[in-house]
Design an enzyme around this catalytic site. Structure first.
Site, mmCIF file in Angstrom:
data_model
loop_
_atom_site.group_PDB
_atom_site.id
_atom_site.type_symbol
_atom_site.label_atom_id
_atom_site.label_comp_id
_atom_site.label_asym_id
_atom_site.label_seq_id
_atom_site.Cartn_x
_atom_site.Cartn_y
_atom_site.Cartn_z
ATOM 1 N N HIS A 85 0.826 -1.215 0.000
ATOM 2 C CA HIS A 85 0.000 0.000 0.000
ATOM 3 C C HIS A 85 0.861 1.268 0.000
ATOM 4 C CE1 HIS A 85 0.075 0.018 4.559
ATOM 5 N NE2 HIS A 85 0.036 1.323 4.354
ATOM 6 N N ASP A 221 0.962 -7.676 2.307
ATOM 7 C CA ASP A 221 1.140 -6.245 2.037
ATOM 8 C C ASP A 221 2.630 -5.864 1.950
ATOM 9 O OD1 ASP A 221 0.749 -3.557 1.747
ATOM 10 O OD2 ASP A 221 -0.593 -3.329 3.462
ATOM 11 N N SER A 654 3.925 2.137 8.466
ATOM 12 C CA SER A 654 3.712 1.168 7.403
ATOM 13 C C SER A 654 5.027 0.906 6.703
ATOM 14 C CB SER A 654 2.721 1.698 6.389
ATOM 15 O OG SER A 654 1.440 1.433 6.839
HETATM 16 N N1 ARG Z 1 -4.705 0.852 7.390
HETATM 17 C C1 ARG Z 1 -3.397 0.800 6.829
HETATM 18 C C2 ARG Z 1 -2.689 2.139 7.074
HETATM 19 O O1 ARG Z 1 -3.155 2.928 7.788
HETATM 20 C C3 ARG Z 1 -3.396 0.346 5.419
HETATM 21 C C4 ARG Z 1 -3.961 1.264 4.398
HETATM 22 C C5 ARG Z 1 -3.957 0.789 2.983
HETATM 23 N N2 ARG Z 1 -4.944 -0.218 2.696
HETATM 24 C C6 ARG Z 1 -6.203 0.027 2.278
HETATM 25 N N3 ARG Z 1 -6.975 -0.992 2.102
HETATM 26 N N4 ARG Z 1 -6.659 1.231 2.033
HETATM 27 O O2 ARG Z 1 -2.163 2.834 6.340
HETATM 28 N N1 GLU Z 2 -1.157 1.515 7.603
HETATM 29 C C1 GLU Z 2 -0.485 2.525 8.349
HETATM 30 C C2 GLU Z 2 0.461 3.369 7.504
HETATM 31 O O1 GLU Z 2 0.295 3.541 6.324
HETATM 32 C C3 GLU Z 2 0.256 1.900 9.462
HETATM 33 C C4 GLU Z 2 -0.668 1.429 10.433
HETATM 34 C C5 GLU Z 2 -0.923 2.403 11.513
HETATM 35 O O2 GLU Z 2 -1.438 3.490 11.286
HETATM 36 O O3 GLU Z 2 -0.546 2.023 12.610
HETATM 37 O O4 GLU Z 2 1.401 3.943 7.987
#
Ligand code: ARG
Ligand code: GLU
Length: 720
Positions: A85, A221, A654
């Site tokens: 991502h 991921d 991430s």
């Molecule tokens: N929640 C994760 C983060 O905060 C992954 C985000 C990307 N994935 C998604 N399905 N949008 O960044």
């Molecule tokens: N998915 C998040 C990011 O893009 C990391 C997860 C979180 O926020 O802890 O940094």
């Protein structure tokens, strides 16, 4: 009087640290901590192994990827691993409907096949230095915030300039704990980065938006990029002559696997946490900010969703933006659930009660801290409506595509009214506007944007507190009786800025005197009035109040440290490198529900559902599953996929490597658990978990699924 800051510094330094999962330390601080507590939990490294300026250390293998993710160096040839991502927009940018790397994945067989990642940078940290004393040298306690800010800025500028004299590095001094401390960061930025490998979305984004922020997770991921440098191993702009960068340090990958309670280290760039907010701050967040933003995004997503279904081309163009919008929406929803369920406001209030009691225990304290919380309360009262106005403005203005386009015309107007600007210059500008128009309209879908406009302008009128509703929206009430459909029709029909043909015709015949046509255009005028309202009526007071809150937080943080001398309070995340310790751990999210700490490929198959977006499984993966063809990465016929741990991570973490006690990579951080998303404001070790893709799953996909042996040969992999 300046020495009060210095005394404070001494008192918060050199504490024995009692292991707590919520800490996020600057790596340079580790030298000052008593590491034995971490070592008794499984840490086999010294502070010097993690951060050293004389020898290569782990910090040399951790990079800021772009502006908001982390990556780890995993080979001597500048190969880096980050989340799928995090690389998503680069994979998207290199994809076409014919060569769709989001859908099919991408694996470069050799360096020549690697794809340029335009605009992407990778930043290495060279050194960190505590510069608090220098920054605060000219600050005295009788200064107001503006005077203080000026002194601080001057000192920072000087330090930054000195720090990088005669080098190609960049320097940044950042405040910590609301300006109680300042650190200097010297870094090196690489600009020639190339895409090396990525699994298809059906692995890299398995579970789509449904599974995002959720445990149990089954998402591979990860993806790979490579850093290129010039012949001197220094950063350079993209060039075919550049060569793979030779790093100071690369991380070894361990395929040994994990078990419950194993020690885990996360090294990366968490962007922002607000652990020391008061109950008043949380109240603003949970009653106004989170709900308004989620409401706006929910509407925005539903309209995007519908549009993206119309063709693969449209899907590709919006995929990355959609993921970003959806990510924030869901995060705020989860955060607010957690704030309520775990009574964050109540917990903060308890701490505040203790603080008030403590402050009133003696005269001096009473003078410094006695009225602090009242001041917070009155400041938040003033801030809340303005904050709401800001949230509506920023969320809505960016969602309507035509707004960004029409606001670009301000430059032409300003120049047209400026007598010193010649006709030739105006002609040159209009030529540029013609090129921009062709570019913009090539991808502009009027009926989609109109839908977005109607829905969001209605919400902009109805949503925020009346006291901060932009006056221009009142006109809709007066002239259109709040019929937003008619209003939208009127604006789009009467604006010439929504049609390429009309814009080009206008520009072809443009001269100074035509500027008023833009000014009178209903779309331009709406956009300009909304912008003016924000910049003139909202922003100045908003900034002033935020500075005030910051100064109160600075005193509050200092007070909290004084009140709890046995603790060393860690500074909030601010997109600087942090090290977080934790352990592999399960949790109990709801009554009678227990979540195990790992998932397997069986779960991927269980979730397979071709009727649901994000839940298709690639044929090849199904065959590998059927034959249990897991190579050396499976355990007794089971293929591990993801696991969770108790590290306190935040957005920006991430792509952070998750390391075992020996400093080997056992997984890649990519998310947090749904029940614990409120950890940005209050970490709770019972339910806050970071979500990690298991190194064994990554290796299995590279090896068995992609057959990318070149990558396996390049990385250092150990079974220990
Ligand atoms: N929640 C994760 C983060 O905060 C992954 C985000 C990307 N994935 C998604 N399905 N949008 O960044
Ligand atoms: N998915 C998040 C990011 O893009 C990391 C997860 C979180 O926020 O802890 O940094």
């Amino acid at each position: 009087m300046k020495n009060i800051f210095f005394i404070f510094l001494i008192t918060i330094s050199f504490f024995k640290s009692v292991f707590a999962d919520d800490e996020m330390w600057l790596p340079v601080i580790l030298q000052q901590l008593n590491m034995s507590d971490y070592q008794s939990r499984g840490l086999k490294l010294t502070a010097e192994d993690i951060y050293s300026i004389n020898n290569s250390s782990l910090k040399d293998a951790i990079v800021l990827f772009g502006g908001g993710c982390t990556a780890a160096v995993v080979s001597e040839e500048g190969l880096i691993i980050t989340n799928h991502h995090c690389g998503y927009s680069q994979i998207q940018a290199n994809s076409t409907v014919e060569k769709n790397y989001l859908k099919d994945g991408f694996w470069a067989a050799n360096h020549n096949e690697e794809l340029q990642a335009k605009g992407l940078t990778v930043t290495f940290l060279i050194r960190i230095e505590n510069v608090t004393q220098q920054v605060l040298a000219g600050v005295t306690s009788d200064m107001n915030e503006t005077q203080r800010g000026k002194k601080v800025d001057e000192a920072i500028k000087k330090i930054e300039t000195e720090a990088i004299k005669n080098t190609h590095y960049i320097a940044k001094v950042k405040p910590f704990s609301y300006g109680n401390e300042y650190y200097l960061f010297v870094s090196e930025v690489f600009k020639d980065i190339r895409l090396v490998g990525a699994p298809p979305e059906s692995i890299g984004k398995f579970g789509g938006e449904d599974d995002n922020w959720v445990w149990p997770r089954h998402n591979g991921d990860f993806c790979f990029f490579r850093i290129y440098a010039n012949a001197e191993n220094k950063p350079a702009e993209y060039s075919a002559n550049n060569v793979p960068y030779k790093p100071k340090k690369s991380i070894t990958i361990s395929s040994k696997g994990i078990k419950k309670d194993d020690f885990t280290i996360v090294l990366g760039y968490p962007g922002r946490t607000s652990e020391y907010l008061t109950s008043y701050g949380i109240e603003m967040l949970s009653k106004y900010e989170d709900p308004s933003k989620t409401k706006i995004r929910e509407l925005r997503l539903s309209i995007m969703d519908e549009y993206m279904k119309t063709s693969e081309k449209v899907y590709l163009r919006y995929a990355s933006r959609y993921a970003g919008v959806a990510n924030g929406w869901k995060k705020w929803l989860g955060e607010n659930n957690g704030i309520k369920k775990y009574d964050v406001i109540g917990t903060k209030k308890q701490l505040e009660q203790r603080f008030i009691q403590w402050a009133n225990e003696n005269k001096n304290r009473k003078k410094t801290y006695g009225n602090l919380l009242n001041e917070f309360e009155t400041t938040y009262k003033k801030l809340t409506p303005l904050n709401q106005a800001y949230n509506y403005y920023s969320e809505i203005i960016t969602a309507i595509e035509i707004f960004k386009y029409v606001s670009g015309f301000s430059n032409l107007i300003t120049k047209s009214y400026d007598k010193s600007i010649s006709k030739e210059e105006i002609n040159k500008i209009t030529e540029q506007y013609k090129t921009d128009a062709k570019k913009f309209f090539a991808n502009y879908n009027k009926s989609y944007d109109k839908k977005m406009f109607e829905a969001l302008i209605k919400l902009y009128y109805e949503g925020p507190d009346k006291s901060v509703r932009p006056e221009v929206l009142e006109d809709i009430n007066i002239k259109f009786n709040c019929n937003f459909k008619t209003y939208t029709e009127y604006v789009f029909e009467n604006s010439f800025l929504t049609s390429e043909e009309k814009v080009l015709k206008f520009l072809n015949k443009y001269n100074h005197s035509k500027a008023s046509k833009v000014l009178n255009d209903p779309l331009f005028s709406l956009s300009a009035k909304l912008n003016d309202n924000y910049y003139e009526n909202i922003l100045p007071s908003l900034q002033e109040l935020n500075v005030k809150i910051d100064s109160l937080q600075r005193i509050y943080f200092r007070g909290l440290c004084e009140m709890q001398p046995e603790k060393k309070l860690y500074p909030d995340a601010n997109l600087t490198m942090r090290v977080n310790f934790g352990k592999v751990d399960d949790y109990y999210p709801y009554d009678a529900v227990h979540y195990l700490y790992f998932t397997t490929l069986d779960g991927v198959m269980e979730k397979e559902d071709t009727s649901k977006k994000g839940f298709s499984v690639p044929e090849k993966l199904k065959i590998l599953y059927k034959n249990k063809d897991y190579g050396k990465y499976g355990v007794n016929g089971i293929m591990p996929v993801c696991f969770i741990a108790s590290n306190h991570t935040a957005g920006g973490n991430s792509g952070s490597p998750v390391l075992n006690g020996e400093g080997r990579l056992i997984g890649l951080n990519f998310d947090r658990s749904w029940e614990g998303t409120m950890s940005d404001v209050m970490y709770d070790s019972r339910i806050c978990r970071n979500v990690v893709v298991d190194a064994r799953y990554i290796l299995f996909i590279i090896d068995k699924f992609a057959g990318a042996n070149n990558l396996l040969n390049e990385m250092k992999i150990t079974e220990n």
